[in-house]
Motif scaffolding. Structure first.
Motif, PDB file in Angstrom:
ATOM      1  N   ARG A   1      -1.608  23.506   1.008  1.00 14.15           N
ATOM      2  CA  ARG A   1      -1.497  24.403  -0.152  1.00 14.15           C
ATOM      3  C   ARG A   1      -0.049  24.461  -0.670  1.00 14.15           C
ATOM      4  N   CYS A   2       0.598  23.317  -0.651  1.00 15.41           N
ATOM      5  CA  CYS A   2       1.984  23.218  -1.104  1.00 15.41           C
ATOM      6  C   CYS A   2       2.014  22.367  -2.376  1.00 15.41           C
ATOM      7  N   GLU A   3       1.797  23.015  -3.513  1.00 18.38           N
ATOM      8  CA  GLU A   3       1.656  22.274  -4.767  1.00 18.38           C
ATOM      9  C   GLU A   3       2.917  21.530  -5.193  1.00 18.38           C
ATOM     10  N   PRO A   4       4.126  22.100  -5.029  1.00 23.96           N
ATOM     11  CA  PRO A   4       5.327  21.337  -5.420  1.00 23.96           C
ATOM     12  C   PRO A   4       5.441  19.994  -4.700  1.00 23.96           C
ATOM     13  N   ALA A   5       5.159  19.980  -3.380  1.00 21.31           N
ATOM     14  CA  ALA A   5       5.221  18.721  -2.624  1.00 21.31           C
ATOM     15  C   ALA A   5       4.131  17.763  -3.094  1.00 21.31           C
ATOM     16  N   ALA A   6       2.942  18.304  -3.398  1.00 20.89           N
ATOM     17  CA  ALA A   6       1.832  17.474  -3.886  1.00 20.89           C
ATOM     18  C   ALA A   6       2.211  16.815  -5.213  1.00 20.89           C
ATOM     19  N   ILE A   7       2.776  17.618  -6.127  1.00 28.08           N
ATOM     20  CA  ILE A   7       3.178  17.091  -7.443  1.00 28.08           C
ATOM     21  C   ILE A   7       4.195  15.966  -7.282  1.00 28.08           C
ATOM     22  N   LYS A   8       5.165  16.176  -6.416  1.00 32.35           N
ATOM     23  CA  LYS A   8       6.203  15.166  -6.178  1.00 32.35           C
ATOM     24  C   LYS A   8       5.586  13.823  -5.768  1.00 32.35           C
ATOM     25  N   HIS A   9       4.626  13.865  -4.846  1.00 33.43           N
ATOM     26  CA  HIS A   9       4.056  12.604  -4.347  1.00 33.43           C
ATOM     27  C   HIS A   9       3.026  12.014  -5.303  1.00 33.43           C
ATOM     28  N   TYR A  10       2.319  12.849  -6.073  1.00 35.92           N
ATOM     29  CA  TYR A  10       1.438  12.312  -7.118  1.00 35.92           C
ATOM     30  C   TYR A  10       2.272  11.544  -8.147  1.00 35.92           C
ATOM     31  N   ILE A  11       3.430  12.101  -8.488  1.00 37.41           N
ATOM     32  CA  ILE A  11       4.303  11.438  -9.469  1.00 37.41           C
ATOM     33  C   ILE A  11       4.852  10.129  -8.901  1.00 37.41           C
ATOM     34  N   GLU A  12       5.238  10.127  -7.626  1.00 34.40           N
ATOM     35  CA  GLU A  12       5.718   8.891  -6.991  1.00 34.40           C
ATOM     36  C   GLU A  12       4.647   7.804  -7.045  1.00 34.40           C
ATOM     37  N   CYS A  13       3.410   8.207  -6.768  1.00 32.98           N
ATOM     38  CA  CYS A  13       2.290   7.256  -6.813  1.00 32.98           C
ATOM     39  C   CYS A  13       2.081   6.748  -8.233  1.00 32.98           C
ATOM     40  N   LEU A  14       2.151   7.660  -9.195  1.00 34.99           N
ATOM     41  CA  LEU A  14       1.950   7.299 -10.604  1.00 34.99           C
ATOM     42  C   LEU A  14       2.967   6.260 -11.065  1.00 34.99           C
TER      43      LEU A  14
ATOM     44  N   ASN B   1       0.797  -1.230   0.000  1.00 40.20           N
ATOM     45  CA  ASN B   1       0.000   0.000   0.000  1.00 40.20           C
ATOM     46  C   ASN B   1       0.834   1.286   0.000  1.00 40.20           C
ATOM     47  N   TYR B   2       2.069   1.197  -0.447  1.00 38.10           N
ATOM     48  CA  TYR B   2       2.928   2.390  -0.460  1.00 38.10           C
ATOM     49  C   TYR B   2       2.338   3.468  -1.366  1.00 38.10           C
ATOM     50  N   LYS B   3       1.753   3.024  -2.480  1.00 37.28           N
ATOM     51  CA  LYS B   3       1.194   3.974  -3.452  1.00 37.28           C
ATOM     52  C   LYS B   3       0.045   4.783  -2.862  1.00 37.28           C
ATOM     53  N   SER B   4      -0.770   4.137  -2.013  1.00 37.52           N
ATOM     54  CA  SER B   4      -1.912   4.848  -1.442  1.00 37.52           C
ATOM     55  C   SER B   4      -1.456   5.934  -0.469  1.00 37.52           C
ATOM     56  N   VAL B   5      -0.352   5.688   0.250  1.00 45.43           N
ATOM     57  CA  VAL B   5       0.148   6.706   1.181  1.00 45.43           C
ATOM     58  C   VAL B   5       0.642   7.919   0.389  1.00 45.43           C
ATOM     59  N   HIS B   6       1.327   7.673  -0.725  1.00 47.33           N
ATOM     60  CA  HIS B   6       1.780   8.786  -1.568  1.00 47.33           C
ATOM     61  C   HIS B   6       0.576   9.600  -2.069  1.00 47.33           C
ATOM     62  N   LEU B   7      -0.485   8.914  -2.488  1.00 46.76           N
ATOM     63  CA  LEU B   7      -1.670   9.618  -3.001  1.00 46.76           C
ATOM     64  C   LEU B   7      -2.314  10.480  -1.917  1.00 46.76           C
ATOM     65  N   TYR B   8      -2.533   9.914  -0.749  1.00 40.59           N
ATOM     66  CA  TYR B   8      -3.167  10.664   0.334  1.00 40.59           C
ATOM     67  C   TYR B   8      -2.275  11.806   0.830  1.00 40.59           C
ATOM     68  N   TYR B   9      -0.967  11.534   0.894  1.00 43.66           N
ATOM     69  CA  TYR B   9      -0.058  12.579   1.361  1.00 43.66           C
ATOM     70  C   TYR B   9      -0.011  13.727   0.349  1.00 43.66           C
ATOM     71  N   ALA B  10      -0.087  13.384  -0.938  1.00 41.87           N
ATOM     72  CA  ALA B  10      -0.144  14.411  -1.979  1.00 41.87           C
ATOM     73  C   ALA B  10      -1.412  15.258  -1.822  1.00 41.87           C
ATOM     74  N   ASP B  11      -2.551  14.595  -1.565  1.00 43.93           N
ATOM     75  CA  ASP B  11      -3.805  15.329  -1.324  1.00 43.93           C
ATOM     76  C   ASP B  11      -3.668  16.253  -0.111  1.00 43.93           C
ATOM     77  N   PHE B  12      -3.030  15.750   0.929  1.00 43.72           N
ATOM     78  CA  PHE B  12      -2.808  16.548   2.136  1.00 43.72           C
ATOM     79  C   PHE B  12      -1.984  17.803   1.810  1.00 43.72           C
ATOM     80  N   GLN B  13      -0.914  17.630   1.035  1.00 47.90           N
ATOM     81  CA  GLN B  13      -0.077  18.764   0.664  1.00 47.90           C
ATOM     82  C   GLN B  13      -0.831  19.744  -0.243  1.00 47.90           C
ATOM     83  N   GLN B  14      -1.636  19.205  -1.144  1.00 51.83           N
ATOM     84  CA  GLN B  14      -2.344  20.056  -2.104  1.00 51.83           C
ATOM     85  C   GLN B  14      -3.496  20.831  -1.463  1.00 51.83           C
TER      86      GLN B  14
END
Length: 475
Positions: free
Chosen positions: A384-397, A367-380
Protein backbone atom coordinates in the motif's frame (compact mmCIF):
# COMPACT_ATOMS: atom_id res chain seq x y z
CA UNK A 1 55.52 -30.13 -28.15
CA UNK A 2 54.30 -27.51 -30.65
CA UNK A 3 56.17 -24.32 -31.38
CA UNK A 4 54.28 -21.05 -30.95
CA UNK A 5 54.13 -20.74 -34.76
CA UNK A 6 52.55 -24.20 -35.13
CA UNK A 7 50.07 -23.45 -32.34
CA UNK A 8 49.13 -20.15 -33.95
CA UNK A 9 48.58 -21.88 -37.31
CA UNK A 10 46.43 -24.58 -35.69
CA UNK A 11 44.40 -22.01 -33.78
CA UNK A 12 43.79 -20.06 -37.01
CA UNK A 13 42.40 -23.22 -38.65
CA UNK A 14 40.19 -23.95 -35.62
CA UNK A 15 38.75 -20.42 -35.54
CA UNK A 16 37.53 -20.86 -39.12
CA UNK A 17 35.34 -23.83 -38.18
CA UNK A 18 31.55 -23.76 -37.78
CA UNK A 19 30.82 -25.34 -34.39
CA UNK A 20 29.75 -24.61 -30.83
CA UNK A 21 33.25 -23.41 -29.95
CA UNK A 22 33.18 -20.63 -32.58
CA UNK A 23 29.56 -19.44 -32.32
CA UNK A 24 30.22 -16.91 -29.53
CA UNK A 25 28.09 -18.77 -26.97
CA UNK A 26 28.83 -16.66 -23.91
CA UNK A 27 28.70 -18.69 -20.70
CA UNK A 28 27.24 -15.69 -18.87
CA UNK A 29 24.25 -15.62 -21.23
CA UNK A 30 23.36 -19.25 -20.50
CA UNK A 31 21.59 -20.73 -17.48
CA UNK A 32 23.66 -23.93 -17.52
CA UNK A 33 21.58 -25.70 -14.83
CA UNK A 34 18.35 -25.17 -16.75
CA UNK A 35 19.94 -25.96 -20.12
CA UNK A 36 21.39 -29.22 -18.75
CA UNK A 37 17.95 -30.19 -17.38
CA UNK A 38 16.27 -29.49 -20.71
CA UNK A 39 18.86 -31.39 -22.75
CA UNK A 40 18.63 -34.38 -20.40
CA UNK A 41 14.85 -34.21 -20.63
CA UNK A 42 15.02 -34.32 -24.44
CA UNK A 43 17.32 -37.37 -24.36
CA UNK A 44 15.34 -39.24 -21.69
CA UNK A 45 11.96 -38.73 -23.36
CA UNK A 46 13.16 -40.30 -26.61
CA UNK A 47 10.66 -38.28 -28.64
CA UNK A 48 13.01 -36.76 -31.20
CA UNK A 49 14.27 -37.94 -34.58
CA UNK A 50 17.79 -39.41 -34.82
CA UNK A 51 19.00 -36.16 -36.41
CA UNK A 52 17.75 -34.13 -33.48
CA UNK A 53 19.07 -36.63 -30.95
CA UNK A 54 22.50 -36.36 -32.55
CA UNK A 55 22.26 -32.57 -32.34
CA UNK A 56 21.19 -32.78 -28.69
CA UNK A 57 24.27 -34.92 -27.92
CA UNK A 58 26.47 -32.25 -29.54
CA UNK A 59 24.86 -29.53 -27.42
CA UNK A 60 25.25 -31.68 -24.33
CA UNK A 61 28.92 -32.25 -25.16
CA UNK A 62 29.54 -28.52 -25.34
CA UNK A 63 27.71 -27.89 -22.05
CA UNK A 64 29.83 -30.57 -20.39
CA UNK A 65 32.92 -28.80 -21.76
CA UNK A 66 31.72 -25.51 -20.30
CA UNK A 67 31.26 -27.28 -16.97
CA UNK A 68 34.85 -28.49 -17.12
CA UNK A 69 34.22 -32.18 -17.87
CA UNK A 70 36.20 -32.93 -21.04
CA UNK A 71 35.80 -36.71 -20.69
CA UNK A 72 32.00 -36.49 -20.62
CA UNK A 73 32.09 -33.93 -23.43
CA UNK A 74 34.11 -36.35 -25.59
CA UNK A 75 31.63 -39.15 -24.90
CA UNK A 76 28.66 -37.02 -26.01
CA UNK A 77 30.42 -35.75 -29.13
CA UNK A 78 31.41 -39.31 -30.15
CA UNK A 79 27.84 -40.53 -29.59
CA UNK A 80 26.62 -37.66 -31.78
CA UNK A 81 28.92 -38.90 -34.57
CA UNK A 82 27.57 -42.46 -34.20
CA UNK A 83 23.95 -41.30 -34.39
CA UNK A 84 24.63 -39.03 -37.36
CA UNK A 85 26.46 -41.75 -39.30
CA UNK A 86 23.51 -44.10 -38.78
CA UNK A 87 21.70 -42.03 -41.44
CA UNK A 88 23.84 -43.70 -44.09
CA UNK A 89 26.52 -42.52 -46.47
CA UNK A 90 24.99 -39.14 -47.28
CA UNK A 91 25.63 -37.57 -43.88
CA UNK A 92 28.88 -35.66 -44.36
CA UNK A 93 27.32 -32.19 -44.10
CA UNK A 94 25.58 -33.24 -40.88
CA UNK A 95 28.98 -34.10 -39.37
CA UNK A 96 30.57 -30.69 -39.94
CA UNK A 97 29.57 -29.20 -36.58
CA UNK A 98 30.45 -32.19 -34.39
CA UNK A 99 33.77 -32.75 -36.19
CA UNK A 100 34.57 -29.10 -35.47
CA UNK A 101 33.61 -29.63 -31.82
CA UNK A 102 35.89 -32.67 -31.60
CA UNK A 103 38.80 -30.82 -33.18
CA UNK A 104 38.42 -28.04 -30.62
CA UNK A 105 37.99 -30.41 -27.70
CA UNK A 106 41.13 -32.37 -28.58
CA UNK A 107 42.99 -29.07 -28.95
CA UNK A 108 41.96 -28.10 -25.41
CA UNK A 109 42.97 -31.56 -24.20
CA UNK A 110 46.40 -31.14 -25.76
CA UNK A 111 45.93 -34.00 -28.25
CA UNK A 112 47.23 -32.34 -31.42
CA UNK A 113 47.21 -35.52 -33.55
CA UNK A 114 43.46 -36.12 -33.02
CA UNK A 115 42.74 -32.42 -33.46
CA UNK A 116 44.49 -32.40 -36.85
CA UNK A 117 42.77 -35.66 -37.80
CA UNK A 118 39.33 -33.99 -37.50
CA UNK A 119 40.57 -30.90 -39.30
CA UNK A 120 41.58 -33.18 -42.19
CA UNK A 121 38.13 -34.84 -42.16
CA UNK A 122 36.58 -31.37 -42.51
CA UNK A 123 38.90 -30.49 -45.40
CA UNK A 124 37.74 -33.65 -47.22
CA UNK A 125 34.07 -32.75 -46.68
CA UNK A 126 34.68 -29.25 -48.03
CA UNK A 127 36.45 -30.67 -51.10
CA UNK A 128 33.50 -33.02 -51.66
CA UNK A 129 30.92 -30.23 -51.17
CA UNK A 130 32.67 -26.94 -52.05
CA UNK A 131 29.47 -24.88 -52.10
CA UNK A 132 29.14 -23.27 -48.68
CA UNK A 133 27.36 -22.45 -46.41
CA UNK A 134 25.53 -25.74 -45.87
CA UNK A 135 21.87 -25.60 -44.88
CA UNK A 136 22.58 -28.39 -42.37
CA UNK A 137 25.15 -26.22 -40.55
CA UNK A 138 22.94 -23.11 -40.62
CA UNK A 139 20.04 -25.15 -39.26
CA UNK A 140 22.07 -26.68 -36.46
CA UNK A 141 23.41 -23.24 -35.59
CA UNK A 142 19.85 -21.90 -35.48
CA UNK A 143 18.63 -24.70 -33.17
CA UNK A 144 21.63 -24.16 -30.89
CA UNK A 145 20.94 -20.43 -30.56
CA UNK A 146 17.26 -21.19 -29.94
CA UNK A 147 18.09 -23.74 -27.25
CA UNK A 148 20.88 -21.93 -25.42
CA UNK A 149 19.52 -18.48 -24.61
CA UNK A 150 16.68 -16.11 -25.47
CA UNK A 151 19.42 -13.52 -26.06
CA UNK A 152 20.32 -15.44 -29.22
CA UNK A 153 16.80 -15.57 -30.71
CA UNK A 154 17.52 -12.93 -33.36
CA UNK A 155 20.65 -14.82 -34.41
CA UNK A 156 18.60 -18.03 -34.55
CA UNK A 157 16.05 -16.32 -36.77
CA UNK A 158 18.73 -15.25 -39.26
CA UNK A 159 20.21 -18.76 -39.38
CA UNK A 160 16.85 -20.39 -40.13
CA UNK A 161 16.05 -17.81 -42.79
CA UNK A 162 19.38 -18.46 -44.52
CA UNK A 163 18.86 -22.23 -44.30
CA UNK A 164 15.40 -21.83 -45.86
CA UNK A 165 16.88 -19.84 -48.74
CA UNK A 166 18.87 -22.99 -49.56
CA UNK A 167 16.11 -25.52 -48.69
CA UNK A 168 12.70 -23.77 -48.69
CA UNK A 169 10.69 -26.98 -48.15
CA UNK A 170 12.78 -28.41 -45.31
CA UNK A 171 10.51 -29.13 -42.36
CA UNK A 172 13.18 -28.69 -39.67
CA UNK A 173 14.15 -25.18 -40.74
CA UNK A 174 10.51 -24.13 -41.16
CA UNK A 175 9.76 -25.42 -37.65
CA UNK A 176 12.77 -23.62 -36.18
CA UNK A 177 11.80 -20.30 -37.76
CA UNK A 178 8.18 -20.75 -36.61
CA UNK A 179 9.22 -21.36 -33.00
CA UNK A 180 11.60 -18.39 -32.85
CA UNK A 181 8.96 -16.09 -34.38
CA UNK A 182 6.38 -17.40 -31.89
CA UNK A 183 8.74 -16.51 -29.04
CA UNK A 184 9.80 -13.08 -30.31
CA UNK A 185 6.77 -11.56 -32.02
CA UNK A 186 4.79 -8.95 -30.12
CA UNK A 187 1.75 -10.64 -28.55
CA UNK A 188 -0.44 -7.72 -29.65
CA UNK A 189 0.60 -7.99 -33.29
CA UNK A 190 -2.43 -7.80 -35.59
CA UNK A 191 -3.26 -11.34 -36.73
CA UNK A 192 -3.40 -10.23 -40.38
CA UNK A 193 0.21 -9.02 -40.10
CA UNK A 194 1.50 -11.83 -37.88
CA UNK A 195 4.54 -13.48 -39.43
CA UNK A 196 4.48 -16.00 -36.56
CA UNK A 197 0.99 -17.23 -37.51
CA UNK A 198 1.95 -17.43 -41.20
CA UNK A 199 5.17 -19.30 -40.45
CA UNK A 200 3.47 -21.70 -38.02
CA UNK A 201 1.02 -22.63 -40.78
CA UNK A 202 3.95 -23.12 -43.15
CA UNK A 203 5.80 -25.22 -40.57
CA UNK A 204 2.76 -27.45 -39.98
CA UNK A 205 2.41 -27.96 -43.74
CA UNK A 206 6.02 -29.18 -43.91
CA UNK A 207 5.79 -31.06 -40.56
CA UNK A 208 2.23 -32.52 -40.57
CA UNK A 209 2.99 -34.88 -37.68
CA UNK A 210 4.39 -32.20 -35.33
CA UNK A 211 1.59 -31.70 -32.82
CA UNK A 212 3.59 -29.21 -30.72
CA UNK A 213 3.48 -26.76 -33.64
CA UNK A 214 -0.31 -27.14 -33.82
CA UNK A 215 -0.73 -26.16 -30.17
CA UNK A 216 1.62 -23.18 -30.59
CA UNK A 217 -0.51 -22.01 -33.50
CA UNK A 218 -3.63 -22.51 -31.36
CA UNK A 219 -2.13 -20.41 -28.56
CA UNK A 220 -1.36 -17.58 -30.96
CA UNK A 221 -4.74 -17.77 -32.72
CA UNK A 222 -6.57 -17.64 -29.39
CA UNK A 223 -5.05 -14.20 -28.75
CA UNK A 224 -6.74 -13.00 -31.94
CA UNK A 225 -10.15 -14.55 -31.23
CA UNK A 226 -9.57 -17.44 -33.62
CA UNK A 227 -11.11 -19.74 -31.00
CA UNK A 228 -12.84 -22.31 -33.20
CA UNK A 229 -9.72 -23.08 -35.26
CA UNK A 230 -7.58 -23.02 -32.10
CA UNK A 231 -9.84 -25.52 -30.35
CA UNK A 232 -9.78 -27.83 -33.39
CA UNK A 233 -5.97 -27.76 -33.45
CA UNK A 234 -5.74 -28.47 -29.71
CA UNK A 235 -8.22 -31.37 -29.92
CA UNK A 236 -6.30 -32.84 -32.85
CA UNK A 237 -2.92 -32.48 -31.10
CA UNK A 238 -4.01 -34.02 -27.79
CA UNK A 239 -5.85 -36.84 -29.56
CA UNK A 240 -2.80 -37.73 -31.64
CA UNK A 241 -0.17 -37.16 -28.92
CA UNK A 242 -1.92 -37.58 -25.55
CA UNK A 243 1.30 -38.48 -23.69
CA UNK A 244 3.74 -36.11 -25.38
CA UNK A 245 4.90 -33.85 -22.50
CA UNK A 246 5.55 -30.84 -24.73
CA UNK A 247 2.06 -31.11 -26.23
CA UNK A 248 0.60 -31.57 -22.75
CA UNK A 249 2.32 -28.53 -21.29
CA UNK A 250 1.26 -26.21 -24.12
CA UNK A 251 -2.29 -27.54 -24.08
CA UNK A 252 -2.25 -26.90 -20.31
CA UNK A 253 -1.27 -23.29 -21.04
CA UNK A 254 -4.06 -23.04 -23.64
CA UNK A 255 -6.64 -24.37 -21.17
CA UNK A 256 -5.55 -21.84 -18.54
CA UNK A 257 -5.92 -19.02 -21.04
CA UNK A 258 -9.42 -20.27 -21.82
CA UNK A 259 -10.35 -20.33 -18.12
CA UNK A 260 -10.33 -24.12 -17.63
CA UNK A 261 -7.93 -23.95 -14.70
CA UNK A 262 -8.71 -27.32 -13.08
CA UNK A 263 -8.35 -29.16 -16.44
CA UNK A 264 -5.06 -27.35 -17.00
CA UNK A 265 -3.76 -28.33 -13.56
CA UNK A 266 -4.71 -31.99 -14.10
CA UNK A 267 -2.96 -32.11 -17.49
CA UNK A 268 0.17 -30.33 -16.27
CA UNK A 269 0.40 -32.65 -13.25
CA UNK A 270 0.36 -35.61 -15.65
CA UNK A 271 3.09 -33.97 -17.72
CA UNK A 272 5.11 -33.41 -14.54
CA UNK A 273 5.07 -37.16 -13.87
CA UNK A 274 7.03 -37.57 -17.11
CA UNK A 275 9.42 -34.62 -16.66
CA UNK A 276 9.67 -33.79 -12.96
CA UNK A 277 12.59 -31.40 -13.49
CA UNK A 278 10.79 -29.05 -15.90
CA UNK A 279 10.94 -25.45 -14.69
CA UNK A 280 8.46 -24.56 -17.46
CA UNK A 281 5.77 -26.94 -16.18
CA UNK A 282 6.26 -25.91 -12.55
CA UNK A 283 5.93 -22.27 -13.62
CA UNK A 284 2.76 -23.02 -15.57
CA UNK A 285 1.28 -24.83 -12.55
CA UNK A 286 2.16 -21.82 -10.38
CA UNK A 287 0.28 -19.57 -12.82
CA UNK A 288 -2.70 -21.96 -12.78
CA UNK A 289 -2.92 -21.89 -8.99
CA UNK A 290 -2.57 -18.11 -9.00
CA UNK A 291 -5.57 -17.92 -11.35
CA UNK A 292 -7.44 -20.41 -9.15
CA UNK A 293 -6.85 -18.14 -6.13
CA UNK A 294 -8.29 -15.16 -8.03
CA UNK A 295 -11.30 -17.20 -9.15
CA UNK A 296 -11.98 -18.39 -5.59
CA UNK A 297 -11.77 -14.83 -4.25
CA UNK A 298 -14.18 -13.59 -6.90
CA UNK A 299 -16.80 -16.34 -6.54
CA UNK A 300 -17.20 -16.49 -2.75
CA UNK A 301 -16.29 -14.94 0.54
CA UNK A 302 -12.81 -15.48 1.95
CA UNK A 303 -14.46 -16.95 5.02
CA UNK A 304 -16.31 -19.74 3.17
CA UNK A 305 -13.46 -20.52 0.76
CA UNK A 306 -10.50 -19.67 2.99
CA UNK A 307 -9.29 -23.28 3.20
CA UNK A 308 -9.34 -23.74 -0.56
CA UNK A 309 -7.58 -20.42 -1.08
CA UNK A 310 -4.85 -21.34 1.42
CA UNK A 311 -4.30 -24.73 -0.23
CA UNK A 312 -4.14 -23.14 -3.68
CA UNK A 313 -1.65 -20.55 -2.42
CA UNK A 314 0.53 -23.26 -0.88
CA UNK A 315 0.56 -25.11 -4.21
CA UNK A 316 1.23 -21.88 -6.10
CA UNK A 317 4.24 -21.05 -3.94
CA UNK A 318 5.52 -24.64 -4.02
CA UNK A 319 5.54 -24.83 -7.83
CA UNK A 320 7.07 -21.37 -8.25
CA UNK A 321 9.79 -22.27 -5.74
CA UNK A 322 10.48 -25.45 -7.72
CA UNK A 323 10.67 -23.45 -10.97
CA UNK A 324 13.24 -21.05 -9.49
CA UNK A 325 15.20 -23.93 -7.97
CA UNK A 326 15.40 -25.79 -11.28
CA UNK A 327 16.15 -22.59 -13.20
CA UNK A 328 17.85 -20.19 -10.78
CA UNK A 329 17.73 -17.21 -13.16
CA UNK A 330 14.07 -17.68 -14.17
CA UNK A 331 13.08 -14.04 -13.75
CA UNK A 332 9.35 -14.39 -14.54
CA UNK A 333 9.00 -17.18 -11.97
CA UNK A 334 10.96 -15.10 -9.45
CA UNK A 335 8.59 -12.17 -10.03
CA UNK A 336 5.51 -14.34 -9.52
CA UNK A 337 6.98 -16.00 -6.44
CA UNK A 338 7.94 -12.67 -4.83
CA UNK A 339 4.42 -11.36 -5.42
CA UNK A 340 2.94 -14.51 -3.87
CA UNK A 341 5.19 -14.11 -0.83
CA UNK A 342 3.81 -10.57 -0.57
CA UNK A 343 0.20 -11.80 -0.83
CA UNK A 344 1.05 -14.29 1.90
CA UNK A 345 2.39 -11.40 4.05
CA UNK A 346 5.90 -12.85 4.01
CA UNK A 347 7.32 -9.41 3.27
CA UNK A 348 10.98 -10.13 4.00
CA UNK A 349 11.01 -13.10 1.60
CA UNK A 350 9.21 -11.02 -1.02
CA UNK A 351 11.72 -8.16 -0.78
CA UNK A 352 14.66 -10.58 -0.89
CA UNK A 353 13.28 -12.33 -3.97
CA UNK A 354 12.59 -9.04 -5.76
CA UNK A 355 16.06 -7.69 -5.05
CA UNK A 356 17.52 -10.96 -6.36
CA UNK A 357 15.37 -10.62 -9.50
CA UNK A 358 16.63 -7.05 -10.01
CA UNK A 359 20.25 -8.27 -9.66
CA UNK A 360 19.76 -11.12 -12.12
CA UNK A 361 17.90 -8.94 -14.64
CA UNK A 362 20.59 -6.26 -14.46
CA UNK A 363 23.43 -8.77 -14.81
CA UNK A 364 21.78 -10.56 -17.73
CA UNK A 365 20.39 -7.33 -19.24
CA UNK A 366 17.13 -9.17 -19.64
CA UNK A 367 13.55 -8.76 -18.37
CA UNK A 368 14.39 -5.70 -16.27
CA UNK A 369 11.07 -4.11 -17.21
CA UNK A 370 9.06 -7.05 -15.89
CA UNK A 371 10.74 -6.84 -12.47
CA UNK A 372 9.84 -3.14 -12.25
CA UNK A 373 6.21 -3.97 -13.13
CA UNK A 374 5.87 -6.76 -10.57
CA UNK A 375 7.68 -4.79 -7.89
CA UNK A 376 5.36 -1.84 -8.54
CA UNK A 377 2.36 -4.19 -8.12
CA UNK A 378 3.88 -5.45 -4.88
CA UNK A 379 4.26 -1.90 -3.57
CA UNK A 380 0.77 -0.90 -4.69
CA UNK A 381 -1.27 -3.92 -3.58
CA UNK A 382 0.77 -5.60 -0.83
CA UNK A 383 2.59 -2.69 0.80
CA UNK A 384 0.00 0.00 0.00
CA UNK A 385 2.88 2.33 -0.84
CA UNK A 386 1.64 4.26 -3.87
CA UNK A 387 4.66 6.60 -4.29
CA UNK A 388 7.02 3.60 -4.61
CA UNK A 389 4.56 1.88 -6.98
CA UNK A 390 4.36 4.99 -9.20
CA UNK A 391 8.15 5.23 -9.33
CA UNK A 392 8.54 1.65 -10.59
CA UNK A 393 5.58 1.82 -13.00
CA UNK A 394 7.27 4.84 -14.57
CA UNK A 395 10.63 3.03 -14.74
CA UNK A 396 8.91 0.15 -16.54
CA UNK A 397 7.11 2.54 -18.89
CA UNK A 398 10.43 4.10 -19.91
CA UNK A 399 11.91 0.69 -20.75
CA UNK A 400 9.74 0.51 -23.83
CA UNK A 401 11.05 -2.62 -25.54
CA UNK A 402 7.99 -4.74 -24.68
CA UNK A 403 4.43 -3.62 -25.37
CA UNK A 404 2.87 -5.92 -22.76
CA UNK A 405 4.72 -4.52 -19.73
CA UNK A 406 4.54 -1.00 -21.16
CA UNK A 407 0.79 -1.19 -21.62
CA UNK A 408 0.24 -2.66 -18.15
CA UNK A 409 2.32 0.08 -16.51
CA UNK A 410 0.52 2.80 -18.50
CA UNK A 411 -2.88 1.34 -17.53
CA UNK A 412 -2.03 1.22 -13.84
CA UNK A 413 -0.53 4.73 -13.82
CA UNK A 414 -3.53 6.15 -15.65
CA UNK A 415 -5.89 4.49 -13.17
CA UNK A 416 -3.94 5.98 -10.24
CA UNK A 417 -3.80 9.45 -11.80
CA UNK A 418 -7.49 9.59 -12.73
CA UNK A 419 -8.56 8.38 -9.28
CA UNK A 420 -6.45 11.07 -7.65
CA UNK A 421 -7.80 13.79 -9.96
CA UNK A 422 -11.37 12.71 -9.19
CA UNK A 423 -10.59 13.15 -5.50
CA UNK A 424 -8.69 16.42 -6.03
CA UNK A 425 -8.95 18.30 -9.33
CA UNK A 426 -5.80 20.29 -8.43
CA UNK A 427 -3.53 17.28 -7.88
CA UNK A 428 -0.46 18.45 -9.80
CA UNK A 429 1.45 15.21 -9.36
CA UNK A 430 -1.44 13.25 -10.91
CA UNK A 431 -1.40 15.53 -13.98
CA UNK A 432 2.37 15.03 -14.09
CA UNK A 433 1.84 11.25 -14.24
CA UNK A 434 -0.58 11.67 -17.18
CA UNK A 435 2.02 13.88 -18.87
CA UNK A 436 4.67 11.17 -18.51
CA UNK A 437 2.30 8.54 -19.98
CA UNK A 438 1.58 10.76 -23.01
CA UNK A 439 5.28 11.59 -23.41
CA UNK A 440 6.31 7.92 -23.45
CA UNK A 441 3.53 7.14 -25.94
CA UNK A 442 4.77 9.88 -28.24
CA UNK A 443 1.72 12.12 -27.73
CA UNK A 444 3.65 15.38 -27.50
CA UNK A 445 0.86 17.98 -27.31
CA UNK A 446 -1.16 16.02 -24.72
CA UNK A 447 2.01 15.64 -22.65
CA UNK A 448 2.73 19.39 -22.82
CA UNK A 449 -0.85 20.22 -21.77
CA UNK A 450 -0.64 17.88 -18.77
CA UNK A 451 2.77 19.18 -17.67
CA UNK A 452 1.57 22.80 -17.89
CA UNK A 453 -1.51 21.94 -15.81
CA UNK A 454 0.71 20.12 -13.31
CA UNK A 455 3.09 23.12 -13.06
CA UNK A 456 0.20 25.40 -12.14
CA UNK A 457 -0.71 23.26 -9.13
CA UNK A 458 2.55 21.81 -7.76
CA UNK A 459 4.43 23.66 -5.01
CA UNK A 460 7.08 21.01 -4.23
CA UNK A 461 10.34 22.56 -5.50
CA UNK A 462 12.06 19.30 -6.42
CA UNK A 463 9.01 18.05 -8.30
CA UNK A 464 8.60 21.44 -9.99
CA UNK A 465 12.18 21.16 -11.24
CA UNK A 466 11.53 17.65 -12.60
CA UNK A 467 8.35 18.80 -14.36
CA UNK A 468 10.14 21.76 -15.92
CA UNK A 469 12.82 19.43 -17.31
CA UNK A 470 10.17 17.09 -18.73
CA UNK A 471 8.31 20.05 -20.26
CA UNK A 472 11.47 21.48 -21.81
CA UNK A 473 12.45 18.06 -23.24
CA UNK A 474 9.37 18.22 -25.48
CA UNK A 475 10.25 21.53 -27.10
Amino acid sequence: MMSSTQDSSLKTSLLQLECHFTWALNKNDIDLTDLLNRLEEDLNLNIESETRVGRTHSCMGYVKFLLGSNTEALSYFERSVELTKSHGNDCDKLLVVVYGDLAWLYYHMGNVAECESYLNELIEIKEKYPSVPYAEVLGEKGWTFLKFSRKYYERAKECFKKALELEPEKGEWNAGLAIVLYRTENLFQNSADSTAIDQLRRAIATNPDDDVLKVLLALRLSLHKGYSEAERLVEQAIERSPEHPHVMRYVGKFLRHQGSVNKSIALLQRALEKVSNSAFIHHQLGLCYRKKILNLKQTGSHHTKGGEINRAQEQCIYHLEMATKLKPNFIMAMNELALQYGENRDILKAEEMFQNAFRVAKAKKDNYKSVHLYYADFQQYCMRCEPAAIKHYIECLKLNSNHYERNKSAERLERIAKRRIENNSKDGEAFGILGIIHKEKGKKQQAIDCFETALSFVDNEDYLSDLCELRLSLQ
